[in-house]
Design a protein around this motif. Structure first.
Motif, PDB file in Angstrom:
ATOM      1  N   ALA A   1       0.704  -1.158  -0.089  1.00  0.00           N
ATOM      2  CA  ALA A   1       0.084   0.125  -0.029  1.00  0.00           C
ATOM      3  C   ALA A   1       0.938   1.328   0.129  1.00  0.00           C
ATOM      4  O   ALA A   1       1.750   1.232   0.700  1.00  0.00           O
ATOM      5  CB  ALA A   1      -0.930  -0.061   1.266  1.00  0.00           C
ATOM      6  N   GLY A   2       0.436   2.397  -0.858  1.00  0.00           N
ATOM      7  CA  GLY A   2       1.060   3.600  -0.764  1.00  0.00           C
ATOM      8  C   GLY A   2       0.210   4.578  -0.312  1.00  0.00           C
ATOM      9  O   GLY A   2      -1.023   4.719  -1.254  1.00  0.00           O
ATOM     10  N   GLY A   3       0.402   5.289   0.613  1.00  0.00           N
ATOM     11  CA  GLY A   3      -0.411   6.479   0.849  1.00  0.00           C
ATOM     12  C   GLY A   3      -2.017   6.030   1.109  1.00  0.00           C
ATOM     13  O   GLY A   3      -2.247   4.851   1.750  1.00  0.00           O
ATOM     14  N   ARG A   4      -2.895   6.802   0.467  1.00  0.00           N
ATOM     15  CA  ARG A   4      -4.350   6.440   0.285  1.00  0.00           C
ATOM     16  C   ARG A   4      -4.514   4.984  -0.146  1.00  0.00           C
ATOM     17  O   ARG A   4      -5.728   4.452   0.001  1.00  0.00           O
ATOM     18  CB  ARG A   4      -5.047   7.311  -0.415  1.00  0.00           C
ATOM     19  CG  ARG A   4      -5.154   8.826   0.182  1.00  0.00           C
ATOM     20  CD  ARG A   4      -6.039   9.644  -0.653  1.00  0.00           C
ATOM     21  NE  ARG A   4      -5.059   9.898  -2.010  1.00  0.00           N
ATOM     22  CZ  ARG A   4      -5.409   9.728  -3.203  1.00  0.00           C
ATOM     23  NH1 ARG A   4      -6.723   9.215  -3.418  1.00  0.00           N
ATOM     24  NH2 ARG A   4      -4.505  10.080  -4.017  1.00  0.00           N
ATOM     25  N   GLY A   5      -3.673   4.329  -0.920  1.00  0.00           N
ATOM     26  CA  GLY A   5      -3.969   3.015  -1.471  1.00  0.00           C
ATOM     27  C   GLY A   5      -4.269   2.080  -0.522  1.00  0.00           C
ATOM     28  O   GLY A   5      -4.492   0.893  -0.673  1.00  0.00           O
ATOM     29  N   ILE A   6      -4.005   2.194   1.016  1.00  0.00           N
ATOM     30  CA  ILE A   6      -4.096   1.453   2.072  1.00  0.00           C
ATOM     31  C   ILE A   6      -5.566   1.233   2.166  1.00  0.00           C
ATOM     32  O   ILE A   6      -6.269   0.248   2.572  1.00  0.00           O
ATOM     33  CB  ILE A   6      -3.716   2.038   3.480  1.00  0.00           C
ATOM     34  CG1 ILE A   6      -3.517   0.777   4.573  1.00  0.00           C
ATOM     35  CG2 ILE A   6      -4.384   3.169   3.759  1.00  0.00           C
ATOM     36  CD1 ILE A   6      -2.768   1.041   5.506  1.00  0.00           C
TER      37      ILE A   6
ATOM     38  N   GLY B   1       3.354   1.881   2.928  1.00  0.00           N
ATOM     39  CA  GLY B   1       4.296   3.029   2.478  1.00  0.00           C
ATOM     40  C   GLY B   1       3.313   4.344   2.833  1.00  0.00           C
ATOM     41  O   GLY B   1       2.215   4.544   2.580  1.00  0.00           O
ATOM     42  N   ALA B   2       4.168   5.364   3.421  1.00  0.00           N
ATOM     43  CA  ALA B   2       3.799   6.495   3.712  1.00  0.00           C
ATOM     44  C   ALA B   2       4.753   7.574   3.657  1.00  0.00           C
ATOM     45  O   ALA B   2       5.836   7.252   4.025  1.00  0.00           O
ATOM     46  CB  ALA B   2       2.726   6.882   5.008  1.00  0.00           C
TER      47      ALA B   2
ATOM     48  N   CYS C   1      -2.028  -1.013  -4.575  1.00  0.00           N
ATOM     49  CA  CYS C   1      -2.816   0.181  -4.622  1.00  0.00           C
ATOM     50  C   CYS C   1      -2.153   1.287  -3.908  1.00  0.00           C
ATOM     51  O   CYS C   1      -1.425   1.238  -2.817  1.00  0.00           O
ATOM     52  CB  CYS C   1      -4.013   0.045  -3.814  1.00  0.00           C
ATOM     53  SG  CYS C   1      -5.528   1.500  -4.417  1.00  0.00           S
ATOM     54  N   GLY C   2      -2.160   2.540  -4.726  1.00  0.00           N
ATOM     55  CA  GLY C   2      -0.945   3.488  -4.297  1.00  0.00           C
ATOM     56  C   GLY C   2      -0.673   4.357  -5.490  1.00  0.00           C
ATOM     57  O   GLY C   2      -1.595   4.393  -6.632  1.00  0.00           O
TER      58      GLY C   2
END
Lengths: 256, 307
Positions: A100-105, A125-126, A179-180
């Motif tokens: 997951a990247g950012g809002r992709g979580i 990831g953030a 997703c991200g």
């Protein structure tokens, strides 16, 4: 019927300094990765991944003017919802990894909840520690969580793609779900290809109708809203525009 | 018996009479290629304007009853320059691509026609009939016989391509408008654009739902109006007609051709049957022809006008 159903916001939960979850008095059934069109009456309407299904919840991070307005909404305010639309993530195998990247979580946390019977490793990831959210939610369903931040303020300093590579060096997964940001997802896909690992990614494009007529969200000859938004390795490998460009509201190409 | 489905339309040969209507899907060459693979006889691009347009805010497309859609897209498109790049090479395109053009006045229409010359469009469609975009179509005053004549002749002077003029079902003297287009040099009439505009209000918030508040009506509900319009136009002009409005099944297409259409446009139908609608409609036309003893689809064009 392709028309928003107006629902009252039942409760609002602050996830971090720029992210909130809005709950409604409604149950839906959705695949993780499916999305809803969310209408601020009289303003505009944008796609959001399903975050919770019972009760229905959407999680909104601040991106532009629409989400800024949406984040001002309070309990008792009304929003229009239509959907869920599109094809979601499909469970494949017994050991899976989320990237997951950012809002992709958001769709991936929902995925973990739905697929909780299998072994899940999550790489989250953030940008910084303050941008993280849903890590606690993931902990309930994942046996291992690797937090990665750009600045090292939480977890490992670096990118989620590096952590994925390290994992794939040592172990095997039946499927990697991502997703991200698209550049990150493209890298995740390339890494998976190198390690002969199946990958599913949820793509995003400027979306208008949401049901496959307007053509706005096309990537190559694929409609993200109707044929996607989730694609598997075989489908991703055919997309020449994946990781290259998206289109703005007018349809003009904007390169990543 | 082998059934012939190919038709001739203003000098174009179409392998079958189904055409993707403008505004639906036609954002890129690649998605149009998929429509071609799905069996269409020809495809139309999204309407091209001189400058890029973001279009109206969402929702731009909603359903008001099972059989009724409303849309107010507002001509979102990346503009002439981007369109020239997107469609620069159509030499390998399997079926004719119709370029849809829309301007605010005759001069702008003519400018567009002149400047898309290098693109391999096989025909141009000019849209004089949008009911929901300020400055364009009906809201630009383009729905009268006078404006139709002025704009059509201005474009005619700039292009040798087959020229289709897309008309609105709102006008009562549609035969007159079609005649004006024919006299000014149009090669075919596309009838009809969406009807209305209409409106849907959400009663919980007392707000119109479409971003632009109002939008043109399409879908099966439009079919009887489109049918009558095509019937009237067939009586008024000699040039061929592309019948558009509520075509979902082969039977709808047969009915439209009997009213006088040489080909049929399909738009909202993609919602009901997916992209395979083109192939399915063709198969159903073929079945109809076979079971009714016709060997050639051309034989049913205008049948409803026989005494």
């Amino acid at each position: 019927m392709e028309i928003p159903e107006v629902l009252e916001i039942k409760s609002v939960i602050k996830e971090n300094y720029k992210t909130k979850t809005f709950f409604f008095n409604k149950k839906i059934e959705a695949e993780p990765g499916q999305f809803l069109m969310v209408w601020i009456p009289g303003i505009d309407e944008k796609p959001f991944a399903v975050s919770f299904e019972n009760p229905l919840g959407i999680t909104v991070g601040r991106v532009g003017s629409f989400t800024t307005q949406l984040l001002k909404m309070k309990k008792g305010d009304k929003l229009g919802i239509r959907g869920p639309y599109g094809n979601g993530f499909k469970l494949k195998g017994k050991e899976i990894c989320l990237v997951a990247g950012g809002r992709g979580i958001i769709p991936l946390a929902f995925l973990a909840e739905k697929f909780k019977k299998v072994d899940i490793t999550a790489i989250v990831g953030a940008n910084t520690k303050d941008d993280l959210f849903f890590v606690k939610r993931l902990k309930k369903y994942c046996f291992r969580i690797i937090v990665v931040t750009d600045d090292g303020s939480s977890g490992i300093k670096g990118f989620p793609t590096d952590s994925l590579k390290d994992l794939l060096e040592k172990e095997k997964f039946d499927c990697v779900y991502t997703c991200g940001p698209e550049i990150m997802m493209k890298k995740v896909f390339d890494i998976c290809e190198n390690y002969n690992t199946e990958c599913q990614a949820s793509l995003e494009r400027y979306m208008k109708c949401g049901f496959g007529l307007c053509g706005q969200c096309c990537i190559d000859d694929i409609r993200i809203c109707k044929d996607g938004p989730v694609f598997n390795s075989k489908q991703l490998s055919k997309l020449t525009e994946f990781g290259v460009f998206e289109r703005d509201k007018s349809g003009k190409k904007v390169y990543f | 018996m082998s059934i012939k489905l190919d038709v001739e339309l203003a000098g174009l040969r179409l392998r079958n009479p189904t055409i993707l209507a403008s505004g639906i899907l036609g954002i890129s060459k690649k998605i149009l290629e998929r429509v071609a693979k799905s069996g269409a006889g020809a495809v139309t691009t999204k309407s091209i304007t001189v400058k890029p347009r973001g279009g109206h805010n969402n929702p731009i497309f909603i359903q008001s009853t099972k059989e009724t859609f409303l849309n107010a897209v507002g001509y979102s498109n990346p503009g002439l320059k981007a369109a020239k790049k997107e469609f620069e090479d159509l030499s390998d395109f399997p079926i004719p691509v119709i370029g849809s053009l829309v301007g605010e006045d005759a001069e702008e229409f003519a400018y567009l026609a002149e400047n898309i010359k290098e693109i391999g469009f096989k025909a141009i469609e000019i849209v004089l009939s949008c009911p929901h975009t300020p400055g364009y179509g009906l809201l630009g005053g383009h729905g009268t016989p006078e404006a139709t004549k002025e704009i059509t002749s201005a474009v005619r002077k700039k292009t040798k391509l087959p020229l289709f003029v897309k008309l609105s079902p709102n006008v009562m003297n549609l035969g007159e408008v079609a005649k004006a287009a024919e006299k000014a040099g149009a090669d075919a009439i596309t009838a009809v654009n969406t009807l209305g505009p209409g409106m849907v209000i959400d009663v919980e918030t007392a707000k119109p739902i479409l971003g632009f508040k109002v939008g043109g009506l399409s879908g099966p509900a439009l079919k009887p109006i489109a049918m009558r319009c095509v019937y009237d136009i067939y009586k008024a002009v000699k040039i061929p007609i592309i019948g558009v409005g509520g075509i979902i099944t082969g039977k709808d297409a047969v009915e439209m051709m009997m009213a006088g259409a040489s080909a049929v446009g399909i738009g909202t139908g993609v919602y009901y049957r997916g992209m395979n609608i083109f192939k399915e409609v063709c198969d159903e036309i073929e079945e109809f022809l076979e079971s009714h003893g016709y060997s050639n689809v051309k034989k049913i064009i205008g049948l409803a006008h026989r005494d």
